[in-house]
Design a protein around this motif. Structure first.
Motif, PDB file in Angstrom:
ATOM      1  N   THR A 270       0.850  -1.189   0.000  1.00  0.00           N
ATOM      2  CA  THR A 270       0.000   0.000   0.000  1.00  0.00           C
ATOM      3  C   THR A 270       0.882   1.235   0.000  1.00  0.00           C
ATOM      4  N   LEU A 271       0.561   2.182  -0.866  1.00  0.00           N
ATOM      5  CA  LEU A 271       1.270   3.455  -0.914  1.00  0.00           C
ATOM      6  C   LEU A 271       0.384   4.527  -0.288  1.00  0.00           C
ATOM      7  N   ILE A 272       0.946   5.266   0.664  1.00  0.00           N
ATOM      8  CA  ILE A 272       0.241   6.366   1.324  1.00  0.00           C
ATOM      9  C   ILE A 272       0.918   7.667   0.917  1.00  0.00           C
ATOM     10  N   HIS A 273       0.132   8.622   0.459  1.00  0.00           N
ATOM     11  CA  HIS A 273       0.668   9.917   0.037  1.00  0.00           C
ATOM     12  C   HIS A 273       0.106  11.002   0.943  1.00  0.00           C
ATOM     13  N   GLU A 287       5.910  16.658   1.717  1.00  0.00           N
ATOM     14  CA  GLU A 287       5.276  15.652   0.863  1.00  0.00           C
ATOM     15  C   GLU A 287       5.993  14.325   1.061  1.00  0.00           C
ATOM     16  N   TRP A 288       5.256  13.327   1.516  1.00  0.00           N
ATOM     17  CA  TRP A 288       5.825  12.007   1.749  1.00  0.00           C
ATOM     18  C   TRP A 288       5.035  10.961   0.978  1.00  0.00           C
ATOM     19  N   PHE A 289       5.765   9.973   0.475  1.00  0.00           N
ATOM     20  CA  PHE A 289       5.171   8.738  -0.014  1.00  0.00           C
ATOM     21  C   PHE A 289       5.642   7.632   0.929  1.00  0.00           C
ATOM     22  N   LEU A 290       4.723   6.961   1.578  1.00  0.00           N
ATOM     23  CA  LEU A 290       5.062   5.879   2.500  1.00  0.00           C
ATOM     24  C   LEU A 290       4.575   4.560   1.918  1.00  0.00           C
ATOM     25  N   VAL A 291       5.437   3.553   1.934  1.00  0.00           N
ATOM     26  CA  VAL A 291       5.061   2.232   1.444  1.00  0.00           C
ATOM     27  C   VAL A 291       5.016   1.273   2.633  1.00  0.00           C
TER      28      VAL A 291
END
Length: 442
Positions: A270-273, A287-291
């Protein structure tokens, strides 16, 4: 500690106390006399007191602290810091650092936090120097287990080994941890992760780029978070609001790993932006993209993972205490193996101080007997209040921390906020000196 000899253990504890009183000094300067200095050098050469034995004992103590909380989910934050020893011209076996012509060691740690952000201790620490003969070699041609990046998987495996089945770890990492091999091994070992993504991965089914896809998704909701100050950029700590998006998909195995035919499979994640709604003037928005491989089916699930990631800065604070508080870069040892031992010992000291500071902020009204003996807080109360009358009940943890901080130079004005780690450290050093003199005079 995992040390069978009682005399060795007692000397080790006394040595940590000596180092805590005099951070940054050489062993000779920190010791009370030549006899104590000689005893510390013998301890460093003691074959029973290996890095592995000390780390095993400290890991067991950390696990006991985890169990004492009554919680079942903990964050294992991993990160690497560089310790520069360029000034030690005659110390062999130091490797190249990032800056040209600099020498030193690297320290990679697995720091355990509660989900509320309280530092409990280390589950693993790897200390090494870079082999100059490997400089310039293509990393892609080396097996993963021989690459420096294997430190992430090595720490995850070592952290899991001694844990009871009732405890679950969630491994946290910054963008350096965003690589497929690490995720593959975590999945294989049935471990969880939340990592800040930097790779714009491609979906397995239709070849879409995940970053582009998630930016087009509608906002799932908003999340208020506390952002710590960034001293490097001069940005103050603040409260801000993040817009949250998330999507779950399966991503392809990278091309260079497909060619190796090493049993890698497409990865379901799952990618969370998140992006800051109202950034500071003249600053780019956060701005973060969390996997993650944890289930995310709602805004609440996504917000939980973001809140966990915000606490990742605790390990950077640990590195700050280790290098600025303990001043480990001022050590004067001429043997690299001694430096590695001392770095681990000082890590234990640094985390004790960090735990004390965080505990006082999270549980300010708790009794100070959580961290001090009765005799200690009574002496501190007399010093802080300039009185011989001591209350029957112990003061709160917050009162004790402020008393220690004032001994370290903290003014305690309304605008000062809570005392920081360095001023508490100075206060502890001053108090230990007074307390030892007090006991000597009894």
């Amino acid at each position: 500690m995992k040390i069978s000899c009682g005399r060795t253990l007692n000397r080790f504890i006394r040595t940590l106390s000596t180092f805590a009183r005099h951070p940054g000094l050489s062993i000779a300067a920190a010791s009370r006399d030549a006899a104590e200095a000689a005893a510390i050098y013998r301890l460093l050469q003691n074959p029973k007191l290996t890095e592995e034995n000390v780390m095993e004992g400290y890991r067991n103590e950390t696990i006991r602290c985890m169990q004492a909380t009554g919680e079942s989910v903990f964050l294992c934050v991993q990160d690497t810091t560089e310790v520069n020893y360029t000034h030690l011209k005659h110390t062999p076996d130091l490797g190249n650092c990032r800056a040209p012509k600099s020498k030193g060691l690297f320290v990679h740690s697995g720091l355990v936090l509660t989900t509320s952000g309280l530092s409990l201790g280390l589950l693993h620490q790897k200390i090494w120097s870079r082999d100059p003969e490997l400089k310039g070699q293509r990393k892609v041609n080396r097996p993963y287990e021989e690459k420096e990046s294997y430190k992430w998987t090595e720490t995850a495996k070592a952290s899991k080994e001694s844990l009871p089945s009732s405890i679950r770890l969630v491994h946290m990492g910054d963008r350096e941890a965003d690589f497929f091999e690490f995720f593959h091994h975590l999945e294989k070992d049935e471990q969880s992760y939340v990592v800040r993504a930097v790779q714009n991965r491609i979906t397995e089914e239709d070849g879409r780029f995940l970053f582009d896809e998630i930016r087009q998704r509608p906002v799932a909701g908003h999340l208020a978070v506390s952002i710590p100050r960034d001293t490097r950029k001069g940005v103050p700590a603040r409260e801000t609001t993040l817009a949250v998006r998330y999507l779950t998909d399966t991503v392809r195995v990278p091309t260079h790993l497909q060619q190796k035919r090493a049993g890698f499979a497409p990865l379901s994640c799952t990618l969370i932006h998140v992006i800051e709604v109202t950034p500071l003037p003249d600053q780019s928005p956060i701005e973060w993209f969390l996997v993650t491989n944890l289930p995310v089916t709602s805004l609440e699930d996504a917000s939980e993972k973001v809140a966990w990631y915000v606490k990742r800065w605790r390990i950077e604070r640990f590195h700050y205490v280790l290098k600025s508080g303990c001043e480990v870069e001022k050590l004067q040892e001429r043997q690299a193996d001694r430096l590695r031992k001392l770095l681990l010992w000082y890590s234990i000291i640094a985390l004790q101080l960090q735990h004390l500071t965080e505990l006082a902020r999270q549980q300010p009204e708790a009794p100070c007997t959580l961290v001090m003996e009765d005799e200690e807080w009574r002496v501190l109360y007399r010093i802080a209040n300039k009185t011989n009358t001591v209350p029957d009940q112990p003061p709160s943890l917050r009162e004790v921390i402020f008393a220690l901080a004032k001994l370290g130079g903290f003014l305690g004005r309304k605008s000062d906020g809570d005392p920081g780690v360095k001023v508490i450290w100075r206060g502890l050093q001053a108090f230990r000196t007074v307390f030892e003199n007090y006991r000597f005079l009894l």
